[in-house]
Design a protein around this motif. Structure first.
Motif, PDB file in Angstrom:
ATOM      1  N   ILE A   1       0.835  -1.203   0.000  1.00 56.58           N
ATOM      2  CA  ILE A   1       0.000   0.000   0.000  1.00 56.58           C
ATOM      3  C   ILE A   1       0.870   1.254   0.000  1.00 56.58           C
ATOM      4  O   ILE A   1       0.586   2.236  -0.692  1.00 56.58           O
ATOM      5  N   PHE A   2       1.960   1.204   0.784  1.00 52.41           N
ATOM      6  CA  PHE A   2       2.860   2.357   0.873  1.00 52.41           C
ATOM      7  C   PHE A   2       3.426   2.720  -0.497  1.00 52.41           C
ATOM      8  O   PHE A   2       3.375   3.880  -0.926  1.00 52.41           O
ATOM      9  N   PHE A   3       3.955   1.728  -1.206  1.00 52.54           N
ATOM     10  CA  PHE A   3       4.571   2.007  -2.500  1.00 52.54           C
ATOM     11  C   PHE A   3       3.537   2.279  -3.590  1.00 52.54           C
ATOM     12  O   PHE A   3       3.795   3.073  -4.499  1.00 52.54           O
ATOM     13  N   VAL A   4       2.375   1.638  -3.508  1.00 55.29           N
ATOM     14  CA  VAL A   4       1.313   1.920  -4.487  1.00 55.29           C
ATOM     15  C   VAL A   4       0.865   3.371  -4.376  1.00 55.29           C
ATOM     16  O   VAL A   4       0.578   4.036  -5.375  1.00 55.29           O
ATOM     17  N   ALA A   5       0.806   3.877  -3.149  1.00 53.15           N
ATOM     18  CA  ALA A   5       0.402   5.270  -2.952  1.00 53.15           C
ATOM     19  C   ALA A   5       1.526   6.243  -3.280  1.00 53.15           C
ATOM     20  O   ALA A   5       1.278   7.380  -3.717  1.00 53.15           O
ATOM     21  N   LEU A   6       2.783   5.805  -3.084  1.00 52.87           N
ATOM     22  CA  LEU A   6       3.914   6.714  -3.229  1.00 52.87           C
ATOM     23  C   LEU A   6       4.427   6.852  -4.655  1.00 52.87           C
ATOM     24  O   LEU A   6       4.618   7.976  -5.157  1.00 52.87           O
ATOM     25  N   LEU A   7       4.662   5.730  -5.338  1.00 55.78           N
ATOM     26  CA  LEU A   7       5.323   5.780  -6.641  1.00 55.78           C
ATOM     27  C   LEU A   7       4.578   6.597  -7.698  1.00 55.78           C
ATOM     28  O   LEU A   7       5.218   7.327  -8.463  1.00 55.78           O
ATOM     29  N   PRO A   8       3.238   6.492  -7.804  1.00 60.03           N
ATOM     30  CA  PRO A   8       2.560   7.285  -8.843  1.00 60.03           C
ATOM     31  C   PRO A   8       2.757   8.785  -8.699  1.00 60.03           C
ATOM     32  O   PRO A   8       2.592   9.528  -9.671  1.00 60.03           O
ATOM     33  N   GLN A   9       3.120   9.249  -7.510  1.00 61.78           N
ATOM     34  CA  GLN A   9       3.356  10.681  -7.323  1.00 61.78           C
ATOM     35  C   GLN A   9       4.685  11.120  -7.932  1.00 61.78           C
ATOM     36  O   GLN A   9       4.921  12.320  -8.109  1.00 61.78           O
ATOM     37  N   PHE A  10       5.542  10.139  -8.246  1.00 63.86           N
ATOM     38  CA  PHE A  10       6.863  10.465  -8.782  1.00 63.86           C
ATOM     39  C   PHE A  10       7.110   9.857 -10.160  1.00 63.86           C
ATOM     40  O   PHE A  10       8.103  10.178 -10.798  1.00 63.86           O
ATOM     41  N   LEU A  11       6.225   8.952 -10.594  1.00 66.44           N
ATOM     42  CA  LEU A  11       6.360   8.323 -11.909  1.00 66.44           C
ATOM     43  C   LEU A  11       5.131   8.623 -12.754  1.00 66.44           C
ATOM     44  O   LEU A  11       3.995   8.479 -12.289  1.00 66.44           O
TER      45      LEU A  11
END
Length: 211
Positions: free
Chosen positions: A133-143
């Motif tokens: 959940i952490f990475f699913v929420a985080l990565l789209p903000q930078f990719l």
């Protein structure tokens, strides 16, 4: 990606790594119980788990885990069970420990080899769907949606390096104080605290929802 974006991503990952959780408890206990090498092996295992989830998030696999109630439930229950297992072992060690040098649990931990320490760190992170959940929420903000392989790997490696650096630091600091921590009273305190924390985190994970 701009330098500012990379720094912002690294800052968020660092805060996530430094927040108290099962990874910290496992690295600390391994370092105090079996020494610097075992603590560092556990730290590398945690970083490997982070890399796996970062790649899974970048390729969409982690999103499927987060969205699938069945997959999410299976992973969280297995992960919760593993944390409780580690916690119970720590409490059993605290209960019967009278002298660190003769503690059978300490001997088994040291004798299980560096692979056993690496495995504990890896499974502790890889079986935690909250990382997905952490990475699913985080990565789209930078990719961006059409980001290529290079940006994905770059962010994944940044996450691994930061996580490894933090937990390697923890392992070395705890190992440096091992002479004090190996005293029976200190050892029982560490086992009791880490065991209670791991069981509590396992129970909490068991009741975690994807949303």
């Amino acid at each position: 990606m701009t330098t500012a974006q990379v720094l912002a991503f690294g800052g968020v990952v660092a805060l996530g790594a430094m927040s108290p959780g099962p990874d910290f408890a496992v690295v600390m206990r391994r370092s105090a119980l079996a020494g610097r090498a075992h603590g560092m092996a556990t730290a590398v295992g945690v970083a490997a788990g982070v890399f796996a989830w970062a790649i899974a998030a970048a390729t969409g696999v982690a999103a499927l885990v987060a969205m699938s109630s069945v997959a999410f439930t299976i992973i969280k229950l297995v992960g919760a069970g593993y944390l409780v297992y580690l916690g119970v072992n720590a409490l059993r060690s605290a209960w019967r420990s009278r002298d660190f040098r003769s503690d059978p649990d300490a001997e088994r931990t040291a004798g299980s080899g560096l692979w056993g320490s690496f495995r504990d760190g890896l499974l502790c992170n890889a079986l935690n769907p909250k990382a997905a959940i952490f990475f699913v929420a985080l990565l789209p903000q930078f990719l961006s949606a059409d980001a290529g392989l290079a940006p994905m790997l770059t962010l994944s490696l940044i996450a691994v390096v930061i996580t490894a650096a933090w937990f390697l630091t923890v392992a070395n600091l705890v190992a440096a104080a091992r002479r004090v921590l190996s005293r029976p009273a200190a050892r029982r305190f560490i086992d009791g605290m880490s065991g209670t924390a791991l069981i509590g985190l396992g129970v909490r994970l068991a009741f975690t929802t994807a949303r």
